[in-house]
Design a protein around this motif. Structure first.
Motif, short mmCIF file in Angstrom:
data_model
loop_
_atom_site.label_atom_id
_atom_site.label_comp_id
_atom_site.label_asym_id
_atom_site.label_seq_id
_atom_site.Cartn_x
_atom_site.Cartn_y
_atom_site.Cartn_z
N ARG A 28 10.47 8.39 -0.89
CA ARG A 28 10.06 8.55 -2.30
C ARG A 28 9.06 9.68 -2.49
N ILE A 29 8.81 10.42 -1.41
CA ILE A 29 7.90 11.58 -1.54
C ILE A 29 8.60 12.78 -0.90
N SER A 30 8.06 13.95 -1.18
CA SER A 30 8.64 15.12 -0.50
C SER A 30 7.64 15.57 0.56
N ILE A 31 7.95 15.20 1.79
CA ILE A 31 7.10 15.57 2.93
C ILE A 31 7.99 16.27 3.95
N PRO A 32 7.54 17.39 4.49
CA PRO A 32 8.39 18.10 5.47
C PRO A 32 8.71 17.20 6.67
N GLU A 33 9.94 17.29 7.13
CA GLU A 33 10.38 16.44 8.25
C GLU A 33 9.46 16.59 9.46
N GLY A 34 8.99 17.84 9.66
CA GLY A 34 8.13 18.11 10.83
C GLY A 34 6.77 17.45 10.72
N ASN A 35 6.47 16.89 9.54
CA ASN A 35 5.16 16.20 9.37
C ASN A 35 5.25 14.72 9.69
N VAL A 36 6.48 14.26 9.93
CA VAL A 36 6.69 12.83 10.20
C VAL A 36 6.92 12.67 11.70
N HIS A 37 5.94 12.13 12.38
CA HIS A 37 5.97 12.03 13.85
C HIS A 37 6.25 10.59 14.25
N ARG A 38 7.56 10.23 14.25
CA ARG A 38 7.87 8.84 14.57
C ARG A 38 8.01 8.64 16.07
N VAL A 39 7.86 7.41 16.50
CA VAL A 39 8.11 7.07 17.90
C VAL A 39 9.62 7.04 18.11
N LEU B 95 0.85 -1.21 0.00
CA LEU B 95 0.00 0.00 0.00
C LEU B 95 0.88 1.25 0.00
N TYR B 96 1.90 1.25 0.85
CA TYR B 96 2.75 2.45 0.94
C TYR B 96 3.53 2.65 -0.36
N THR B 97 3.95 1.55 -0.98
CA THR B 97 4.66 1.65 -2.26
C THR B 97 3.74 2.26 -3.31
N LEU B 98 2.48 1.78 -3.31
CA LEU B 98 1.51 2.31 -4.29
C LEU B 98 1.23 3.79 -4.03
N LEU B 99 1.18 4.16 -2.77
CA LEU B 99 0.96 5.57 -2.43
C LEU B 99 2.11 6.43 -2.96
N ALA B 100 3.32 5.90 -2.82
CA ALA B 100 4.50 6.65 -3.30
C ALA B 100 4.45 6.78 -4.82
N GLU B 101 4.03 5.68 -5.47
CA GLU B 101 3.94 5.72 -6.94
C GLU B 101 2.85 6.70 -7.37
N ALA B 102 1.72 6.67 -6.65
CA ALA B 102 0.61 7.59 -6.99
C ALA B 102 1.07 9.03 -6.79
N ALA B 103 1.89 9.20 -5.75
CA ALA B 103 2.35 10.57 -5.44
C ALA B 103 3.20 11.11 -6.58
N ALA B 104 3.83 10.17 -7.31
CA ALA B 104 4.67 10.64 -8.43
C ALA B 104 3.78 11.31 -9.46
N GLY B 105 2.49 10.91 -9.46
CA GLY B 105 1.56 11.51 -10.41
C GLY B 105 0.95 12.74 -9.79
N GLN B 106 -0.32 12.56 -9.31
CA GLN B 106 -0.96 13.72 -8.67
C GLN B 106 -0.60 13.67 -7.17
N ALA B 107 0.50 14.39 -6.85
CA ALA B 107 0.99 14.32 -5.46
C ALA B 107 -0.06 14.91 -4.52
N PRO B 108 -0.51 14.13 -3.48
CA PRO B 108 -1.37 14.77 -2.48
C PRO B 108 -0.53 15.86 -1.80
#
Ligand code: 6PG
Length: 224
Positions: free
Chosen positions: A74-85, A27-40
């Motif tokens: 594989r996407i461009s998301i701001p670091e501050g948007n990634v809230h890891r444990v 699912l995450y791979t597909l999301l990354a591929e979809a993002a290459a198109g119409q990036a959310p």
């Protein structure tokens, strides 16, 4: 993707808690591929984890590492948007307390409130666990904490997990389940009869939100 677009249009942001394990890799791979198109609008999307293993972020069993490899790199998301444990923290309970503090800070819900994550994605273990809420875990009766350390009842590292009060406050909860090995757990969780010993995943019941099961044919084999 649709939920994100709707939430961003309505509230200007979308918050999602991702599942770990192996099923969602595709699912995450597909999301990354979809993002290459119409990036959310990744700049308006905030990613959390429903649970994490008590290992450093570059460990082979890290859920963060799995999401980083399949999606984040594989996407461009701001670091501050990634809230890891911060699962490299020596003490798992301290890591859980830190993560709860981060969630409360982000959602601005104070010390007692329970925030509503827009979408929580969950997997299902063959024993009916979800996130890191395992059968017989005292966490199943947690009513106040949002995140807690969870001794794993499957081989491998201890865990840090969102609790049911937080999961069940989500606007949408989606289970993604695949494979014949999960068919019995799916049957037991979705059975309408009273279950004297409900599996952990059966306790996922959004208070106001929507619950959706995405189950492939093999995993659906026994639900008739
Ligand atoms: C984890 C997950 C866990 C997972 C199930 C199913 O950290 O492992 O959060 O709850 O969703 O164990 O795992 P698979 O997708 O690997 O079958």
């Amino acid at each position: 993707t649709a939920a994100a677009a709707e939430s961003i249009a309505r509230a200007g942001r979308f918050t999602v808690a991702l599942a770990g394990g192996s099923t969602p890799r595709r699912l995450y791979t597909l999301l990354a591929e979809a993002a290459a198109g119409q990036a959310p609008a990744w700049g308006r999307i905030h990613i959390f984890w429903g649970d994490e293993r008590h290992v450093p972020p570059d460990h082979a069993q890290s859920n963060y590492r799995m999401v980083r490899e399949t999606l984040l790199d594989r996407i461009s998301i701001p670091e501050g948007n990634v809230h890891r444990v911060l699962a490299e923290t020596a003490d798992a309970e301290a890591a859980a307390r830190d993560y709860e503090r981060e969630i409360r800070r982000f959602f601005g819900c104070g010390e007692e409130g329970i925030p509503s994550i827009d979408l929580v994605l969950l997997g299902l273990g063959t024993d009916g666990h979800t996130a890191s809420l395992f059968p017989g875990s005292p966490l199943l009766d947690e009513s106040r904490r949002l995140v807690a350390a969870a001794p794993a009842s499957v081989p491998g590292p201890d865990r840090i997990s969102m609790t049911l009060p937080l999961i069940n406050r989500a606007a949408s909860i989606v289970f993604l389940v695949s494979g014949a090995s999960k068919a019995d757990a799916v049957r037991r969780v979705l059975a309408t009869d009273g279950d004297a010993d409900p599996l952990p995943a059966r306790r996922v019941a959004p208070r106001d939100g929507r619950l959706l099961w995405l189950v492939d044919e093999e995993a659906a084999e026994r639900i008739g």
